[in-house]
Design an enzyme around this catalytic site. Sequence first.
Site, short mmCIF file in Angstrom:
data_model
loop_
_atom_site.label_atom_id
_atom_site.label_comp_id
_atom_site.label_asym_id
_atom_site.label_seq_id
_atom_site.Cartn_x
_atom_site.Cartn_y
_atom_site.Cartn_z
N ASP A 75 -24.29 20.10 21.22
CA ASP A 75 -25.32 19.79 22.22
C ASP A 75 -26.03 21.03 22.76
O ASP A 75 -25.48 22.13 22.78
CB ASP A 75 -24.71 18.99 23.38
CG ASP A 75 -23.53 19.70 24.04
OD1 ASP A 75 -22.68 20.27 23.32
OD2 ASP A 75 -23.45 19.71 25.28
N GLU A 133 -20.62 18.78 25.01
CA GLU A 133 -19.65 19.71 25.62
C GLU A 133 -20.14 20.14 27.00
O GLU A 133 -19.34 20.33 27.92
CB GLU A 133 -19.44 20.94 24.73
CG GLU A 133 -18.26 21.81 25.15
CD GLU A 133 -18.54 22.68 26.36
OE1 GLU A 133 -17.62 22.85 27.19
OE2 GLU A 133 -19.68 23.18 26.51
N GLU A 134 -21.46 20.28 27.14
CA GLU A 134 -22.01 20.74 28.43
C GLU A 134 -21.91 19.65 29.49
O GLU A 134 -22.29 19.86 30.63
CB GLU A 134 -23.47 21.18 28.25
CG GLU A 134 -23.68 22.30 27.23
CD GLU A 134 -23.20 23.66 27.72
OE1 GLU A 134 -22.72 23.76 28.86
OE2 GLU A 134 -23.29 24.61 26.93
N HIS A 360 -26.47 30.17 28.60
CA HIS A 360 -27.19 29.41 29.63
C HIS A 360 -28.38 30.19 30.21
O HIS A 360 -28.99 29.75 31.18
CB HIS A 360 -26.27 28.92 30.76
CG HIS A 360 -25.20 27.98 30.27
ND1 HIS A 360 -24.62 27.02 31.07
CD2 HIS A 360 -24.62 27.82 29.06
CE1 HIS A 360 -23.72 26.35 30.38
NE2 HIS A 360 -23.69 26.82 29.15
NI NI Z 1 -21.00 26.62 25.12
#
Ligand code: NI
Length: 388
Positions: A75, A133-134, A360
């Site tokens: 993702d 996962e996020e 991020h």
């Molecule tokens: Ni990651």
Amino acid sequence: MLARATQLKDEFVAYRRDFHQHPELGFEEVRTSGIVAEYLESLGIEVTRMANTAVVGLLRGAKPGRTVALRADMDALSIPQQNDVPYKSVNPGKMHACGHDGHTAILMGVAKLLSEVKDELAGNVKFFFQPAEEGPGGALPMIKAGAMENPHVDGVIGMHVGVNLPTGQIGLKAGPSHAGTDSITITLEGKGGHGAHPHSSVDTIVAAGHLIVALQTIVSREIDPLGSAVVTVGTINGGYRNNVIAHQVVLTGTVRTLDPEVRASMPERIERIIKGVCDTFRCKYNFVYDKGYPSVMNDPVMADLAEATAQRLLGAENVVRTANPSMGGEDFSYFAEKAPGIFLRLGAGNPAKDCVYPGHHPYFNFDEDAIPIGMAVMAEAALDFLKQ
Ligand code: NI
């Protein structure tokens, strides 16, 4: 494996760039998972789709043996990409800013490497391509859908690119490597009124101010200084106007811990302080503690195994035992609760290529020279596991 992975590098760099250009958020990885499933099938790997967009590949070795699972997340993040690369995101507001495009491409490459040696393989390899996962998390739904069974998984290996390690290095740590990530929502209820007449109101803004400060004493005064915890209040919302006393304030935050016992103690500690502050300032409250991912606990035997593999491939000087865990989270933890696991950090930092921004970040990028290294380390670690 390193030589073969280097030969195959361009193919998997191309996949990575394609995924980078077409980022998809958690549980929306329809295009990505479709490409992955089709690729695995082309290698003769059995494919199961589960948990919306998850793909599980099963490579059965020619001889019987144990089963190792290798995991990648697919993702992207809702971040507008700001760096300029030829393969920049075409999906507005979405970006592969955590390298999961690379993880997906690397694991496809590992599937290629291992399918080429399946006649010599004693045991099975499962390839976990996980969504979300996020958040809200794809690992747990995969486990509930049976990913760890049929055949039962005996060990699990995950990997994450990191620009804080240079390309060519692998980092790893036995024991906790990532924090448990819980979230809190606190609603304070008072009594609204005119800002000029506080005596006939109950001011939740004042109570919230005391509460935010008091919550910090959990970490500074209650938890063992050699333990680890974070209590962050991330949002505060309340009030209408400069001369109006707010009848309600809502605070949200994140709670990070490494030790499961410390984690289990946090709801009581936080609520006790909320209750005390509310008693003092005449408020009522509502408190919600949402458990997120548990902390990643790396198995010492799996850590030694992966370390030996990486040292053989890259040289002992390029394998780093990291001293400190990250207070970031990782839902690889759920797989590592079910079978001994190791989560590796794949060095992919390179200032010459501007691969210096952390995950991020809207300028995030990682050094693609790490792709064949990741492929080879994961493939050989799987082989070493099955030889045990
Ligand atoms: Ni990651």
